[in-house]
Design a protein around this motif. Structure first.
Motif, mmCIF file in Angstrom:
data_model
loop_
_atom_site.group_PDB
_atom_site.id
_atom_site.type_symbol
_atom_site.label_atom_id
_atom_site.label_comp_id
_atom_site.label_asym_id
_atom_site.label_seq_id
_atom_site.Cartn_x
_atom_site.Cartn_y
_atom_site.Cartn_z
ATOM 1 N N GLY A 107 41.256 29.677 58.734
ATOM 2 C CA GLY A 107 41.940 29.224 57.532
ATOM 3 C C GLY A 107 42.979 30.234 57.096
ATOM 4 N N THR A 108 44.004 29.777 56.424
ATOM 5 C CA THR A 108 45.048 30.671 55.911
ATOM 6 C C THR A 108 45.513 30.175 54.552
ATOM 7 O OG1 THR A 108 47.206 31.673 56.378
ATOM 8 C CG2 THR A 108 46.894 29.400 57.091
ATOM 9 N N ASP A 109 45.895 31.107 53.688
ATOM 10 C CA ASP A 109 46.334 30.728 52.349
ATOM 11 C C ASP A 109 46.991 31.928 51.682
ATOM 12 O OD1 ASP A 109 46.701 29.143 50.067
ATOM 13 O OD2 ASP A 109 44.661 28.356 50.149
ATOM 14 N N GLY A 110 47.518 31.694 50.501
ATOM 15 C CA GLY A 110 48.052 32.761 49.663
ATOM 16 C C GLY A 110 47.453 32.638 48.282
ATOM 17 N N VAL A 111 48.110 33.214 47.280
ATOM 18 C CA VAL A 111 47.604 33.116 45.913
ATOM 19 C C VAL A 111 48.641 32.496 44.983
ATOM 20 C CG1 VAL A 111 45.977 34.997 46.177
ATOM 21 C CG2 VAL A 111 48.288 35.495 45.401
ATOM 22 N N GLY A 112 49.718 31.966 45.555
ATOM 23 C CA GLY A 112 50.704 31.249 44.771
ATOM 24 C C GLY A 112 51.342 32.094 43.687
ATOM 25 N N THR A 113 51.735 31.436 42.602
ATOM 26 C CA THR A 113 52.437 32.147 41.541
ATOM 27 C C THR A 113 51.499 32.853 40.578
ATOM 28 O OG1 THR A 113 52.613 30.131 40.192
ATOM 29 C CG2 THR A 113 54.447 30.634 41.685
ATOM 30 N N LYS A 114 50.220 32.948 40.935
ATOM 31 C CA LYS A 114 49.342 33.868 40.206
ATOM 32 C C LYS A 114 49.888 35.290 40.329
ATOM 33 C CE LYS A 114 44.452 34.922 39.407
ATOM 34 N NZ LYS A 114 43.055 34.575 39.771
ATOM 35 N N LEU A 115 50.638 35.533 41.408
ATOM 36 C CA LEU A 115 51.283 36.836 41.575
ATOM 37 C C LEU A 115 52.226 37.146 40.413
ATOM 38 C CD1 LEU A 115 52.111 36.861 45.395
ATOM 39 C CD2 LEU A 115 50.538 38.387 44.188
ATOM 40 N N LYS A 116 52.896 36.130 39.887
ATOM 41 C CA LYS A 116 53.807 36.355 38.762
ATOM 42 C C LYS A 116 53.055 36.962 37.571
ATOM 43 C CE LYS A 116 57.959 34.709 39.936
ATOM 44 N NZ LYS A 116 59.199 35.526 39.842
ATOM 45 N N LEU A 117 51.834 36.471 37.349
ATOM 46 C CA LEU A 117 51.038 37.006 36.253
ATOM 47 C C LEU A 117 50.517 38.405 36.576
ATOM 48 C CD1 LEU A 117 49.040 33.938 34.899
ATOM 49 C CD2 LEU A 117 51.249 34.842 34.205
ATOM 50 N N ALA A 118 50.272 38.664 37.855
ATOM 51 C CA ALA A 118 49.874 40.022 38.253
ATOM 52 C C ALA A 118 51.002 40.998 37.923
ATOM 53 C CB ALA A 118 49.542 40.063 39.743
ATOM 54 N N PHE A 119 52.239 40.587 38.186
ATOM 55 C CA PHE A 119 53.378 41.454 37.888
ATOM 56 C C PHE A 119 53.500 41.677 36.376
ATOM 57 C CE2 PHE A 119 55.412 39.124 41.717
ATOM 58 C CZ PHE A 119 54.637 39.856 42.599
ATOM 59 N N GLU A 120 53.269 40.622 35.593
ATOM 60 C CA GLU A 120 53.430 40.723 34.144
ATOM 61 C C GLU A 120 52.301 41.509 33.485
ATOM 62 O OE1 GLU A 120 54.457 37.116 32.020
ATOM 63 O OE2 GLU A 120 55.196 36.208 33.871
ATOM 64 N N THR A 121 51.069 41.329 33.976
ATOM 65 C CA THR A 121 49.913 41.991 33.353
ATOM 66 C C THR A 121 49.648 43.377 33.926
ATOM 67 O OG1 THR A 121 48.374 41.005 34.962
ATOM 68 C CG2 THR A 121 48.784 39.775 32.908
#
Length: 387
Positions: A107-121
């Motif tokens: 299986g393969t995947d990412g974490v989507g735009t949750k990364l945007k919140l990682a950058f902000e928080t």
């Protein structure tokens, strides 16, 4: 680009116990495998919900949607349909490859735009757990035990301290799923990403005996749907979540209404890794199908494990809708049907089990061994009905 590969498969690499993404993995080795997500399932709904029912409003405030936030699930489904013409068998949660008396499951995947919140928080130490979870939770739906994991970390300028935090989360996730972090790739690509930002992808491989694979073929009407709780939004639906946050006027540092943490902390809660719990339940028999509730929510993911002609009824009062989802729905004026096709609503994994197995699982839950809910049953007729 720099590869990070573990050259040895010795025990030192193993851990002992202690965007909308649409999966399109190959199941061609199993003729009776779950049907692809590209199959269209009719949605049947009733008006009762355990959240706040959002009908059309008279105040002129727009009801937010996933598509309106930039993510078109139907377009992704159409792409899977076209890919299936070129590579028949695509569409399961994990891809199966025959190896002797077993299947390798990938299986393969990412974490989507949750990364945007990682950058902000500035919360980077748990995003790696999300990355591992999204892949290992997919492959365990076939009954596979994860063996190893590979990651891809890309950025414009390598910040070693930040990257270390991310990789530490990946290590933690591998520990939770009892698999090895076998290696990865660090890609430094100047001018490609904004300063301080990065992207992630993950890849997991597991194994299951051919006579133990879980593929849904034995599911019948009357079987029971058991839900395992999520920790929050997990790693899907964040394009819509970010629109909701922007509309709400709240800061990520503000307290979540009805919750006990800040909004940012609630949204960044790492995805639950279900591997050990699910494999333990499988080992005692009666599990016929498993659905990882990611992009597509209940409406699209649960039917993926059913044989033709079967659907499900979901009892929306079987569990309490967590405060985070209540806030998302209220603040975004999001319709019930949109919530059910976008978010996990507090249930991150659904197991389809025999009635006898359901009694055992719920008995263990009542004894405090873990938390599980009887959320519905399998019915004749395709689609998902909400009561």
């Amino acid at each position: 680009m720099e590869a990070r590969l573990l050259q040895s498969s010795s025990s030192t690499c193993c851990f002992s116990s202690g965007s909308c993404s649409i999966n399109r993995h190959r199941f061609s080795a199993i003729p009776s495998s779950p049907k692809p997500l590209s199959v269209s399932f009719p949605q049947k709904t009733r008006t009762r919900t355990n959240g706040v029912s959002m009908s059309k409003k008279d105040d002129g405030i727009e009801s937010l949607s996933y598509k309106g936030s930039g993510v078109d699930i139907d377009a992704g489904t159409e792409l899977v349909r076209r890919i299936a013409k070129m590579a028949p068998g695509i569409g399961g949660f994990g891809g199966l490859f025959p190896l002797g008396d077993s299947y390798l499951v990938a299986g393969t995947d990412g974490v989507g735009t949750k990364l945007k919140l990682a950058f902000e928080t500035g919360i980077h130490h748990t995003i790696g757990i999300d990355l591992v979870a999204m892949s290992v939770n997919d492959i365990v739906t076939s009954g596979a035990k994860p063996l190893f994991f590979l990651d891809y970390f890309a950025t414009s300028r390598l910040d070693v301290d930040l990257a270390e935090k991310v990789i530490k989360g990946i290590v933690d996730g591998c520990g939770q799923s009892d698999c090895a972090l076998l290696g990865g790739e660090t890609a430094e690509m100047p001018d490609f990403y904004a300063e301080g930002e990065y992207d992630l992808s993950g890849f997991a491989v597991g194994i299951v005996k051919k006579d133990s694979v879980i593929n849904g073929k034995n599911i019948v009407a009357g079987d029971v749907l058991i839900g395992l709780p999520s920790s929050g939004v997990h790693s899907n639906g964040f394009s819509l979540v970010r629109k909701v946050v922007a509309r709400s006027g709240l800061s990520l540092k503000d307290e979540l209404p009805g919750g006990s943490t800040t909004l940012g902390e609630a949204l960044m809660a790492p995805t639950v890794i279900y591997v050990k719990q699910v494999l333990d339940i499988i080992s005692r028999g009666g599990v016929k199908g498993i659905a990882h509730i990611t992009g597509g929510g209940f409406t699209d993911n649960i039917p993926r494990v059913f044989p033709d002609g079967l659907g499900a009824v979901i009892h929306t009062d079987a569990w309490e809708l967590p405060p985070l989802f209540k806030w998302i729905q209220q603040s975004g004026r999001i319709e019930d049907s949109e919530m059910r096709r976008t978010f996990n609503l507090g249930i991150g994994m659904v197991m389809v089990v025999s009635p006898e197995a359901a009694l055992r699982i719920l008995g263990e839950a009542n004894n405090g061994d873990y938390v599980a809910y009887r959320i519905g049953e399998v019915t004749n007729g395709e689609g998902v009905t909400y009561l």
